[in-house]
Design an enzyme around this catalytic site. Structure first.
Site, PDB file in Angstrom:
ATOM      1  N   ASP A  19       5.714   3.835  -3.978  1.00 38.84           N
ATOM      2  CA  ASP A  19       3.870   4.161  -4.814  1.00 38.84           C
ATOM      3  C   ASP A  19       4.168   5.782  -5.243  1.00 38.84           C
ATOM      4  O   ASP A  19       3.814   6.345  -4.112  1.00 38.84           O
ATOM      5  CB  ASP A  19       3.007   3.164  -5.730  1.00 38.84           C
ATOM      6  CG  ASP A  19       2.454   3.670  -6.678  1.00 38.84           C
ATOM      7  OD1 ASP A  19       2.520   4.589  -7.825  1.00 38.84           O
ATOM      8  OD2 ASP A  19       1.126   4.190  -7.263  1.00 38.84           O
ATOM      9  N   ASP A 134       7.799   5.643 -11.652  1.00 35.95           N
ATOM     10  CA  ASP A 134       7.055   6.108 -10.315  1.00 35.95           C
ATOM     11  C   ASP A 134       6.649   4.752  -9.017  1.00 35.95           C
ATOM     12  O   ASP A 134       6.022   5.033  -8.591  1.00 35.95           O
ATOM     13  CB  ASP A 134       5.688   7.553 -10.608  1.00 35.95           C
ATOM     14  CG  ASP A 134       4.728   6.354 -11.516  1.00 35.95           C
ATOM     15  OD1 ASP A 134       5.103   5.078 -11.948  1.00 35.95           O
ATOM     16  OD2 ASP A 134       3.838   7.095 -11.233  1.00 35.95           O
ATOM     17  N   GLU A 135       7.187   3.729  -9.154  1.00 33.38           N
ATOM     18  CA  GLU A 135       7.003   2.652  -8.352  1.00 33.38           C
ATOM     19  C   GLU A 135       7.791   1.850  -8.516  1.00 33.38           C
ATOM     20  O   GLU A 135       8.632   1.533  -9.622  1.00 33.38           O
ATOM     21  CB  GLU A 135       5.557   1.783  -9.271  1.00 33.38           C
ATOM     22  CG  GLU A 135       5.623   1.695 -10.597  1.00 33.38           C
ATOM     23  CD  GLU A 135       4.547   0.910 -10.128  1.00 33.38           C
ATOM     24  OE1 GLU A 135       3.936  -0.226  -9.334  1.00 33.38           O
ATOM     25  OE2 GLU A 135       3.062   0.697 -11.453  1.00 33.38           O
TER      26      GLU A 135
END
Length: 392
Positions: A19, A134-135
């Protein structure tokens, strides 16, 4: 007497959740390093962007000057310490942190940094499940390298490719890795085994479990179940009585850290959408021209998304949110799959005719559903421009 060779043991399952730390804000700090260490809130309109002074320095807007009904996209950890978090109304954020720096979102730049970090990870461990900008989840079961060294190598690769930090957890499954990646943020490296569940997972609030939402969390709290440990100790009959058999079974499993979901390296999207929230509520008649332009632009953007990703759509939908926050959606199934802007606009007009437009509009969106791989990659690539849409 010959003995049969012992069967090869399967490698223990290892799943990572990576993350990015305060992703949008961190990207902005790369662009404006003078803001490091300051409370920064991302989510303003483009007009609130920094102004460059003659000497090359920047003048930044302050949150106290914000007026509108936007929401916070993200914030730096310094702003979070003041109580400002994502999805919070910008006006409320201005009350909590009036001196915070205010910046607009810049999604093209964020997508580029997202591409970079995922590419860097894939060069080391290609079994990736993309979970958003974003992950990601990463299946590391086939790697012989020890978990700590492998996690650090992934973190170093991300930093080298982007200049940004990330937090990563490696555990036996997606559930624990998702929780674990939050435990030591920012720039965290966390390793969890099933033996760590009582000491590291049970003390956490039950809502930290991905899948226990606000309503379920509030219901659990009303039963005196506040932490994951409380959930692990709860009577199965009580959980079934209040949540039903299926969800109760899931709650019992996750409280013990059990999760058998695989890392899915490829999934087909169910739909693609484009929407926008207006700075002010728009009147159906007086702002007809502006609404038409916005809807046309959304349809063209949606068509471009379909073309870029190689899909065609059999269903087109419209979404309106009125000034009283009432949300209305309408869908239409097309006889022929749509990919170009013209077909999407026509379908959107059909949907609009089925909505009573009796209030000002604060949000407008268009959705393409029932997706299938495009049969003719070149069809419709240049159509859909210059269409004058009239709201009905």
């Amino acid at each position: 007497m010959e003995s049969n060779p012992a069967p090869a043991q399967e490698a223990p399952r290892r799943v990572a959740h990576l993350d990015m730390d305060a992703f949008y804000a961190s990207v902005e700090l790369l662009r404006y390093p003078e803001l490091k260490g300051l409370p920064v809130v991302i989510g303003a309109a483009r007009s609130a962007g920094p102004r460059q002074r003659p000497d090359g320095t920047h003048e930044f807007a302050r949150l106290r000057n914000y007026a509108g009904r936007g929401v916070v996209t993200t914030s730096t950890y310094e702003a979070r310490a003041l109580g400002v978090f994502s999805a919070m109304g910008m006006m409320k954020a201005a009350q909590l942190a009036p001196d915070a720096i205010m910046l607009p979102t810049n999604f093209p730049v964020y997508r580029e940094y997202s591409r970079r970090f995922k590419q860097a990870v894939a060069a080391i461990a290609p079994a990736i499940e993309d979970r958003g900008i974003d992950e990601i989840y990463i299946d590391l079961s086939a790697h012989a390298e020890p978990s700590r060294e492998l996690a650090q190598r992934l973190k170093d690769a991300v930093r080298q490719a982007t200049g940004l930090s990330c937090s990563i957890c490696i555990s036996p499954n997606k559930l624990l890795s998702k929780i674990g990646s939050e435990l030591d943020k920012p720039d965290g490296l966390t390793l969890l085994g099933m033996e760590d569940v009582p000491t590291r997972i049970w003390p956490l609030p039950a809502r930290k479990v991905n899948g226990i939402g606000p309503k379920a969390g509030a219901h659990l709290e009303s039963l005196g179940i506040v932490t994951v440990g409380d959930l692990a100790r709860a009577a199965p009959d009580l959980l079934q009585e209040h949540f039903g058999l299926s969800y109760a079974r899931w709650l019992i499993a996750v409280a013990q850290g059990i999760d058998d979901r695989p890392v899915r390296t490829h999934t087909e999207p169910k739909s693609i959408s484009r929407e926008t929230t207006f700075e002010r509520d728009l009147h159906v008649r007086r702002d007809r021209s502006q609404l038409s332009d916005i809807l046309q632009r959304l349809c063209e953007q949606l068509a471009a998304d379909l073309q870029r990703k190689g899909y065609e759509a059999r269903t087109i939908g419209i979404k309106l949110r009125f000034e009283d926050f009432r949300t209305v959606t309408r869908d239409v199934t097309l006889p022929d799959a749509a990919i170009d802007g013209v077909a999407i606009l026509v379908a959107a007009r059909i949907c609009l005719k089925r909505i009573v437009l009796d209030h000002r509009i604060r949000l407008l969106g268009v959705r393409a559903g029932s997706l299938a791989a495009r049969r003719d990659p070149d069809a419709g690539a240049d159509r859909g421009h210059g269409v004058q849409l009239q709201l009905c």
